[in-house]
Design an enzyme around this catalytic site. Structure first.
Site, short mmCIF file in Angstrom:
data_model
loop_
_atom_site.label_atom_id
_atom_site.label_comp_id
_atom_site.label_asym_id
_atom_site.label_seq_id
_atom_site.Cartn_x
_atom_site.Cartn_y
_atom_site.Cartn_z
CB SER A 241 10.38 -0.02 -6.08
OG SER A 241 9.59 -1.13 -6.41
CG HIS B 120 5.66 0.96 -3.97
ND1 HIS B 120 6.51 0.22 -3.18
CD2 HIS B 120 6.15 0.88 -5.24
CE1 HIS B 120 7.46 -0.30 -3.94
NE2 HIS B 120 7.27 0.10 -5.19
CG ASP C 140 5.13 -0.19 -0.23
OD1 ASP C 140 4.45 -0.72 -1.13
OD2 ASP C 140 6.30 0.19 -0.40
#
Length: 578
Positions: free
Chosen positions: A204, A495, A449
């Site tokens: 991320s 994610h 995601d």
């Protein structure tokens, strides 16, 4: 990159260092102080030797996560501070977990953050110890390891703390690695003819931080694991508001369970398109080509009450009561508009969206108990981005989206890219220096995601391929990319990890070990090991397809029609959007 000790660095290592044999021998302040880089090793930086502290931890049990297996580790946590010459009241804190001398494998690892945090605490740093590495994290100069960038971004309303921008953007991680690599060599008195390999891991925001280093400092790391990177920062952060503006524009705020019902029916319908019915959408591209969301209209839905979730200290979604009802045409229209991506009023493409089967987290609405109706819940990620980082107000949210249109979002994306292009955008596509340095990049992204679209990583890979190898055939250019940069889309994953909606899909748990093997043994990963009902993950541009045999390993096939669904023409911009 591979760190060879210089005479200058070696001068700081003492006879005590050469004799160290146990964790207790090296886990003391005086020993670490003697092993610090020389005072003039890094111009502009002064290490505060009196700030050094050490703390040993023995036989700590680390539970299995999506990123590593369970382990028992012993380490010494070394923390210290440094300052930038000429900056008043400046202090940056770094923490290095160091293994016992008998466990050190001539490796250094930097670890990244998430959300607006520049580190992920213990989530990744323990992986260094598991692999015989000194493992580091930084506080970015934000005051403590628990502080985030938004805590220090503004000096006052309207006044940006630009030092914090550059530290968050790339500088802090560069300094963490420079100090850490030399400290690792000194702590273990590595002979001058031996190599200390250097690595990075993050997902991320941590993935963006990793690319910030690889794009700028080509010889800094030998290998990196980059997960779902928040690159194309100006677009990515504002994009969290796209779902809200779709709802506002269409005048409908779906109950959270209605959108969840659409997602579940999408998963059920697209599950078998990959040749295997296992609860995992491994081919969201085939879902795009073959599934019509309108088929879900009229289907019943039912959900228990839920709480919002957080990421990097930011709330995502809203609390929801128990619900039941029937999927409506208006709800499907909202879902379809979100999945279609952001287009401006001229019909030009502004930014991409999530893959079919991903949760509609950004579209979460809020329930009014007094009126019994659903209304807008502004995304915390997108709201703070606009309020604090674009409007420069000390606020973590927007009061409303009154007056917001698709064109407003386009303009916000352009403004974010313009203002922070040199610090946060992180989309430099020319990686020839990185390739020449011999670095290896393992890039992974969950296909479903719901925070950073998987297509964002595909577009960056394709940008690098076209810029570096645009004069070659497609197959030749992919083969050239394979030598140093490989992208893997993880079927069914959300994610930076596994997906509760598709639990049979597993995150590849040994990515760090894989990139270490690629760097140190030349074992390039053809596929990644996963688990669950999927044993192997195909590397882009190959896509998984099961032949129908009783096996968990798919064939990795080339499918041009599917590849085309991952191709984007951002014609709303006057310059290329890499």
């Amino acid at each position: 990159m591979r760190y060879h000790k210089t005479a200058l660095a070696m001068a700081t290592a003492t006879t005590t260092a050469a004799m160290a044999a146990t964790l207790q021998d090296i886990c003391n302040v005086s020993y670490v102080q003697a092993a610090l880089p020389a005072a003039d090793a890094f111009p502009g930086i002064t290490i505060n030797t009196s700030s050094v502290s050490t703390a040993a931890t023995l036989n700590s049990s680390i539970a299995q996560s999506d990123w590593h297996n369970a382990a028992s580790i012993s380490y010494c946590n070394v923390t210290l501070a440094y300052s930038h010459d000429g900056i008043a009241d400046d202090a940056v804190h770094v923490s290095y977990w160091i293994p016992a001398p008998s466990d050190f494998r001539n490796r250094y690892l930097s670890t990244g953050g998430g959300g607006l945090a520049i580190n992920s605490g213990q989530s990744y740093v323990s992986m260094g110890i598991m692999n015989g590495a000194v493992s580091g994290m930084t506080d970015g100069g934000f005051g403590s390891f628990n502080a985030q960038w938004d805590d220090v971004f503004l000096l006052a309303n309207g006044t940006i703390n630009w030092q914090s921008v550059y530290m968050f953007g790339y500088q802090a991680h560069h300094e963490l690695a420079m100090i850490g690599k030399q400290l690792a060599a000194n702590l273990y008195n590595v002979p001058q003819n031996e190599t200390v390999y250097s690595y990075y891991i993050g997902c991320s925001e941590g993935g963006r931080e990793g690319w910030s280093q690889l794009q700028r400092f080509a010889d800094q790391f030998d290998g990196a694991v980059i997960g779902a990177p928040a690159i194309r920062y100006g677009q990515q952060q504002a994009n969290h508001l796209t779902s809200n503006v779709v709802e506002k524009t269409l005048g409908y705020y779906p109950p959270t369970c209605e959108l969840a019902g659409i997602v579940n029916l999408t998963i059920a319908a697209c599950d078998g398109l990959d040749g295997q019915t296992d609860g995992v959408v491994a081919r969201s591209d085939l879902c795009k080509l073959n599934f019509n969301l309108s088929s879900t209209v009229g289907a019943p839905y039912s959900c228990a009450a839920t709480a919002p979730r957080t990421m990097g200290g930011i709330t995502i979604g809203a609390a929801s009561p128990a619900q039941n009802g029937t999927i409506t045409a208006r709800g499907v229209a909202v879902a379809a508009a979100i999945l279609d991506g952001l287009h401006d009023s001229d019909g030009k493409f502004v930014y991409l969206s999530y893959q079919p089967g991903a949760s509609f987290s950004d579209a979460a609405t809020t329930y009014n108990n007094a009126t019994g109706s659903w209304s807008l819940a502004i995304s915390g990620l997108g709201g703070e981005w606009v309020a604090r980082f674009l409007e420069l107000r000390n606020s973590s949210s927007l009061a409303s989206l009154d007056g917001y249109t698709y064109d407003t979002l386009r303009d916000l994306m352009v403004e974010g890219q313009r203002r922070y292009g040199d610090s946060l955008q992180t989309t430099q596509p020319d990686l020839r220096r990185l390739r020449s340095a011999g670095a290896k990049v393992l890039h992974v992204h969950g296909e479903q995601d719901d925070s950073i679209p998987a297509g964002a990583s595909v577009h960056y890979y394709e940008s690098v391929r076209s810029v570096m190898h645009g004069d070659a055939t497609y197959n030749a250019s992919v083969a050239a990319m394979d030598r140093f940069y490989r992208l893997f889309l993880v079927p069914g994953a959300a994610h930076c990890g596994t997906n509760p909606l598709q639990p049979n899909g597993q995150w590849p748990r040994t990515t760090l070990e894989t990139v270490i093997g690629w760097v140190e043994s030349g074992t390039a990963p053809e596929t990644l090991d996963a688990g669950g009902t999927i044993d192997s993950i195909c590397r882009w541009p190959l896509r998984p397809m099961w032949s129908g045999n009783a096996t968990t390993a798919p064939e990795c096939v080339y499918d041009q029609a599917s590849i085309d669904t991952w191709t984007y023409d951002f014609d709303a911009y006057s310059t290329p959007l890499y």
